[in-house]
Design an enzyme around this catalytic site. Structure first.
Site, PDB file in Angstrom:
ATOM      1  N   TYR A   1       0.863  -1.193   0.000  1.00  0.00           N
ATOM      2  CA  TYR A   1       0.000   0.000   0.000  1.00  0.00           C
ATOM      3  C   TYR A   1       0.898   1.241   0.000  1.00  0.00           C
ATOM      4  CZ  TYR A   1      -4.350   2.452   0.413  1.00  0.00           C
ATOM      5  OH  TYR A   1      -5.405   3.272   0.138  1.00  0.00           O
TER       6      TYR A   1
ATOM      7  N   GLU B   1     -13.683   5.047  -2.318  1.00  0.00           N
ATOM      8  CA  GLU B   1     -12.257   5.343  -2.109  1.00  0.00           C
ATOM      9  C   GLU B   1     -11.711   6.265  -3.189  1.00  0.00           C
ATOM     10  OE1 GLU B   1     -10.360   4.254   0.343  1.00  0.00           O
ATOM     11  OE2 GLU B   1      -8.410   4.880  -0.436  1.00  0.00           O
ATOM     12  N   ASP B   2     -11.021   7.293  -2.746  1.00  0.00           N
ATOM     13  CA  ASP B   2     -10.278   8.171  -3.657  1.00  0.00           C
ATOM     14  C   ASP B   2     -11.113   8.756  -4.787  1.00  0.00           C
ATOM     15  OD1 ASP B   2      -8.109   8.026  -2.054  1.00  0.00           O
ATOM     16  OD2 ASP B   2      -6.838   6.907  -3.422  1.00  0.00           O
TER      17      ASP B   2
ATOM     18  N   LYS C   1      -5.800  -1.831  -0.794  1.00  0.00           N
ATOM     19  CA  LYS C   1      -6.561  -1.586   0.421  1.00  0.00           C
ATOM     20  C   LYS C   1      -7.255  -2.868   0.894  1.00  0.00           C
ATOM     21  CE  LYS C   1      -8.410   2.297   2.499  1.00  0.00           C
ATOM     22  NZ  LYS C   1      -8.351   3.737   2.451  1.00  0.00           N
TER      23      LYS C   1
ATOM     24  N   ASN D   1      -0.270  14.396   3.824  1.00  0.00           N
ATOM     25  CA  ASN D   1       0.576  13.349   3.253  1.00  0.00           C
ATOM     26  C   ASN D   1       1.001  13.753   1.847  1.00  0.00           C
ATOM     27  OD1 ASN D   1       0.366  11.467   5.387  1.00  0.00           O
ATOM     28  ND2 ASN D   1      -1.672  10.888   4.687  1.00  0.00           N
TER      29      ASN D   1
ATOM     30  N   ARG E   1      -8.932  10.863  -7.613  1.00  0.00           N
ATOM     31  CA  ARG E   1      -8.042  11.530  -6.655  1.00  0.00           C
ATOM     32  C   ARG E   1      -7.235  10.464  -5.932  1.00  0.00           C
ATOM     33  NH1 ARG E   1      -8.412  12.708  -0.799  1.00  0.00           N
ATOM     34  NH2 ARG E   1      -7.530  10.661  -1.171  1.00  0.00           N
TER      35      ARG E   1
ATOM     36  N   ASP F   1     -13.722   5.966   3.361  1.00  0.00           N
ATOM     37  CA  ASP F   1     -12.594   5.936   4.298  1.00  0.00           C
ATOM     38  C   ASP F   1     -11.835   7.259   4.321  1.00  0.00           C
ATOM     39  OD1 ASP F   1     -10.780   4.604   6.145  1.00  0.00           O
ATOM     40  OD2 ASP F   1      -9.334   4.860   4.531  1.00  0.00           O
ATOM     41  N   ASP F   2     -11.733   7.929   3.156  1.00  0.00           N
ATOM     42  CA  ASP F   2     -10.987   9.196   3.120  1.00  0.00           C
ATOM     43  C   ASP F   2     -11.615  10.212   4.064  1.00  0.00           C
ATOM     44  OD1 ASP F   2      -9.388   8.221   0.969  1.00  0.00           O
ATOM     45  OD2 ASP F   2     -11.119   8.541  -0.318  1.00  0.00           O
TER      46      ASP F   2
HETATM   47  P1  NAD Z   1      -8.556  19.130   0.162  1.00  0.00           P
HETATM   48  O1  NAD Z   1      -7.892  19.511  -1.109  1.00  0.00           O
HETATM   49  O2  NAD Z   1      -9.988  18.759   0.186  1.00  0.00           O
HETATM   50  O3  NAD Z   1      -8.392  20.314   1.223  1.00  0.00           O
HETATM   51  C1  NAD Z   1      -7.247  21.091   1.353  1.00  0.00           C
HETATM   52  C2  NAD Z   1      -7.631  22.312   2.169  1.00  0.00           C
HETATM   53  O4  NAD Z   1      -6.426  23.015   2.476  1.00  0.00           O
HETATM   54  C3  NAD Z   1      -8.530  23.305   1.453  1.00  0.00           C
HETATM   55  O5  NAD Z   1      -9.501  23.776   2.356  1.00  0.00           O
HETATM   56  C4  NAD Z   1      -7.586  24.444   1.072  1.00  0.00           C
HETATM   57  O6  NAD Z   1      -8.222  25.717   1.035  1.00  0.00           O
HETATM   58  C5  NAD Z   1      -6.621  24.389   2.235  1.00  0.00           C
HETATM   59  N1  NAD Z   1      -5.346  25.027   1.916  1.00  0.00           N
HETATM   60  C6  NAD Z   1      -4.601  24.911   0.795  1.00  0.00           C
HETATM   61  N2  NAD Z   1      -3.522  25.705   0.875  1.00  0.00           N
HETATM   62  C7  NAD Z   1      -3.584  26.305   2.083  1.00  0.00           C
HETATM   63  C8  NAD Z   1      -2.784  27.253   2.729  1.00  0.00           C
HETATM   64  N3  NAD Z   1      -1.663  27.724   2.161  1.00  0.00           N
HETATM   65  N4  NAD Z   1      -3.154  27.696   3.942  1.00  0.00           N
HETATM   66  C9  NAD Z   1      -4.275  27.233   4.530  1.00  0.00           C
HETATM   67  N5  NAD Z   1      -5.085  26.323   3.956  1.00  0.00           N
HETATM   68  C10 NAD Z   1      -4.733  25.872   2.746  1.00  0.00           C
HETATM   69  O7  NAD Z   1      -7.680  17.950   0.751  1.00  0.00           O
HETATM   70  P2  NAD Z   1      -8.157  16.821   1.782  1.00  0.00           P
HETATM   71  O8  NAD Z   1      -8.731  15.663   1.052  1.00  0.00           O
HETATM   72  O9  NAD Z   1      -8.949  17.454   2.856  1.00  0.00           O
HETATM   73  O10 NAD Z   1      -6.745  16.325   2.336  1.00  0.00           O
HETATM   74  C11 NAD Z   1      -5.904  17.226   3.030  1.00  0.00           C
HETATM   75  C12 NAD Z   1      -4.636  16.515   3.466  1.00  0.00           C
HETATM   76  O11 NAD Z   1      -4.966  15.564   4.461  1.00  0.00           O
HETATM   77  C13 NAD Z   1      -3.913  15.752   2.358  1.00  0.00           C
HETATM   78  O12 NAD Z   1      -2.546  16.057   2.382  1.00  0.00           O
HETATM   79  C14 NAD Z   1      -4.105  14.323   2.711  1.00  0.00           C
HETATM   80  O13 NAD Z   1      -2.980  13.544   2.370  1.00  0.00           O
HETATM   81  C15 NAD Z   1      -4.252  14.394   4.200  1.00  0.00           C
HETATM   82  N6  NAD Z   1      -4.965  13.236   4.717  1.00  0.00           N
HETATM   83  C16 NAD Z   1      -4.336  12.506   5.687  1.00  0.00           C
HETATM   84  C17 NAD Z   1      -4.942  11.363   6.168  1.00  0.00           C
HETATM   85  C18 NAD Z   1      -4.246  10.590   7.237  1.00  0.00           C
HETATM   86  O14 NAD Z   1      -3.125  10.866   7.531  1.00  0.00           O
HETATM   87  N7  NAD Z   1      -4.862   9.619   7.861  1.00  0.00           N
HETATM   88  C19 NAD Z   1      -6.164  10.948   5.645  1.00  0.00           C
HETATM   89  C20 NAD Z   1      -6.797  11.717   4.666  1.00  0.00           C
HETATM   90  C21 NAD Z   1      -6.174  12.867   4.204  1.00  0.00           C
END
Ligand code: NAD
Length: 549
Positions: free
Chosen positions: A101, A243-244, A172, A406, A154, A266-267
């Site tokens: 994964y 997913e994604d 997954k 991430n 995505r 899951d996301d």
């Molecule tokens: P998304 O694109 O839906 O949201 C991103 C958000 O960040 C938006 O609201 C955007 O306006 C904001 N943003 C962008 N640039 C910015 C800045 N300079 N200052 C402030 N805010 C800013 O993305 P998402 O699906 O919500 O995912 C966000 C992150 O969370 C990803 O990096 C993803 O890898 C991570 N994530 C981690 C896990 C985990 O660790 N378990 C799970 C899911 C997602």
């Protein structure tokens, strides 16, 4: 009846048996079995022990220089001898997870059309609209219980990979089995092919999906509707894990189907649960409670709002009124703090937009809101800089610092930065793994908020109980069950999640707790057993070869 037996009413013989990955024992058929099954001479005379087989796998893996080659090797093993594949993964899930994964699966998806050897799962293209049920019936198992479905738009942080995204449902589902014991024969990876907007794929002669831009709007919705309906018709006990999908589709899809069928995303929901598990661990470490917390998110997308929604529920369970609980979650996006006077707030963000003057600087927001924790889900690295961590440490004895973006290169800060800039006060967890940090006289072990603590266990509970719906309370329950397995020794080293090396034990405990809730909520499709823990153990897949004689 256990579907492990149902899928195998008559066992093939000869070469057909060797080509059936769920039944094949490769080099471990006994001489008696070889004779009985007509495969004498089709395998070498020497009969391997389990240890020998595993040693050979390890030897061959060690001879490969790149993780993508190890991924390809393990995929071939899965196609050949699924029991040995899972025996390998389950011998050390924490070691093999990154190979089957993230992060390796990201590269595998990008190269999917190039490294493909044997198709796995179902590919349903929008050209086959009107025939989805018929295609689902082509799958050789008639009692599918768990499917991970993507439209490939995505994929991780890599964007639109079209049908190349199939690596994600495959990987997954392998974790559902390896980390929590969901039997592999009841799982089904599905890619819904609606085209791709990625030019490099459209121009790649080896790309295997539809060569057209993504279908959107009503035609897309109708295709999804037909697919979900067909899954219910062909596999009535099946849970769908979305997913994604891109945010524009992920949020509405979940809203449309969560009360109609057994499904989850899951996301959105798994991420929320793993964050809530981390906060629960942090509260244990700080000897504090939900009602004393205020969170400020950096990033207000699907991950952020999903986490904020579940935090709200956790606070409500802790006695905080709903209105008040929502006001304890603040968000800042690329345009600043989410305040009611802004005119660019999306519907799904509205519950977390509050009355306040606009602020664009994150440190200023920290000073104004005074959060006990900050959660980074912005996708932008380094935004939790020294000033941010220092501001949090000034107002909190033990600030909760969760840079969740991430991969590692996007993390809002590193573990070392958080511990150093907070002078060892931070309670830290991140989306991507960081090695232990030595600061002054202590060694801190950073936790990773990996969704793998949640989704395999939840899947196991849903599978075993034949749950009819997936509720937010199940995610809250899973989060609490993860947090309660963090030992005092873990907490003393700064770790707020259970170690990943014990993921199978952790998952079975979480599955038991979620199964109890499913029975208590009257959502189970089977009778409540006397001992739910023993029931889950009995239903869990064990990677053991069957005996044929
Ligand atoms: P998304 O694109 O839906 O949201 C991103 C958000 O960040 C938006 O609201 C955007 O306006 C904001 N943003 C962008 N640039 C910015 C800045 N300079 N200052 C402030 N805010 C800013 O993305 P998402 O699906 O919500 O995912 C966000 C992150 O969370 C990803 O990096 C993803 O890898 C991570 N994530 C981690 C896990 C985990 O660790 N378990 C799970 C899911 C997602």
């Amino acid at each position: 009846m256990n579907p492990q037996d149902k899928t195998n009413p008559d066992i093939p013989t000869g070469i057909d048996l060797l080509r059936e990955p769920l039944l094949n024992k490769s080099t471990a058929f006994t001489a008696e079995e070889q004779d009985e099954l007509g495969i004498t001479g089709l395998v070498p005379d020497g009969v391997d022990t389990e240890e020998n087989q595993l040693s050979r796998v390890h030897l061959q893996l060690s001879q490969k220089s790149a993780d993508i080659d190890r991924y390809v090797y393990l995929s071939s093993l899965q196609d050949n001898d699924e029991t040995l594949y899972f025996k390998t993964l389950m011998s050390d899930p924490a070691h093999f997870m990154p190979l089957v994964y993230t992060p390796t699966v990201g590269e595998a998806c990008q190269k999917f059309g190039h490294i493909m050897r044997r198709p796995r799962g179902l590919y349903i293209s929008i050209k086959q609209k009107g025939r989805v049920a018929e295609i689902l019936r082509n799958w050789p198992v008639d009692d599918v219980r768990f499917t991970v479905v993507t439209d490939g738009e995505r994929i991780l942080g890599l964007g639109d990979l079209g049908v190349n995204g199939m690596g994600i449902p495959i990987g997954k589902l392998a974790l559902y089995t390896a980390c929590a014991g969901v039997p592999p024969e009841v799982t089904l990876p599905i890619t819904l092919d609606v085209g791709t907007n990625t030019d490099s794929l459209l121009n790649d002669p080896l790309y295997l999906g539809l060569r057209q831009p993504r279908v959107r709007g009503q035609e897309y919705d109708d295709f999804l509707e037909e697919s979900v309906e067909a899954m219910g018709e062909v596999f009535p006990k099946c849970c769908i894990q979305f997913e994604d999908f891109a945010n524009i589709n992920a949020v509405p899809l979940l809203a449309r189907y969560r009360d109609r069928v057994c499904c989850y995303n899951d996301d959105i929901q798994g991420t929320a649960a793993v964050a809530v598990a981390g906060i629960s661990g942090a509260l244990r470490m700080a000897n504090s409670s939900w009602k004393d917390q205020t969170f400020l998110f950096l990033g207000a997308g699907s991950a952020g709002t999903g986490i904020a929604n579940l935090i709200t529920l956790a606070m409500i369970e802790d006695g905080v009124p709903e209105d008040e609980a929502r006001k304890r979650c603040w968000m800042q996006d690329v345009n600043g703090l989410l305040v009611n006077s802004r005119d660019d707030i999306a519907d799904f963000q509205k519950p977390f937009a509050h009355d306040h003057e606009p602020i664009s600087d994150f440190v200023e927001s920290i000073k104004a809101i005074k959060p006990t924790g900050i959660i980074g889900v912005s996708t932008v690295p380094k935004l939790f800089n020294q000033k941010v961590i220092e501001a949090m440490s000034e107002i909190n004895e033990q600030p909760i610092i969760f840079p969740y973006s991430n991969p590692t290169s996007r993390s809002e800060c590193t573990a070392e930065e958080a511990y150093k800039w907070s002078d060892g006060k931070a309670i830290f967890a991140s989306g991507s793994p960081f090695p232990p940090v030595k600061y002054k006289d202590r060694t801190f072990v950073p936790g990773q908020g990996n969704n793998v603590y949640i989704f395999p266990a939840l899947g196991m509970a849903i599978y075993a109980t034949q749950a009819k719906r997936v509720t937010d309370k199940m995610f809250l329950c899973a989060a609490a069950a993860v947090a309660e397995q963090v030992t005092q020794e873990n907490l003393d080293s700064g770790l707020i999640y259970p170690p990943q090396s014990s993921i199978l034990v952790t998952s079975l405990h979480v599955a038991k707790k979620v199964a109890e809730l499913i029975f208590d909520s009257d959502l189970a499709g089977v009778d409540r057993p006397d001992d739910i823990g023993a029931f889950i153990e009995a239903e869990a897949y064990k990677p053991d070869y069957r005996s044929y004689v």
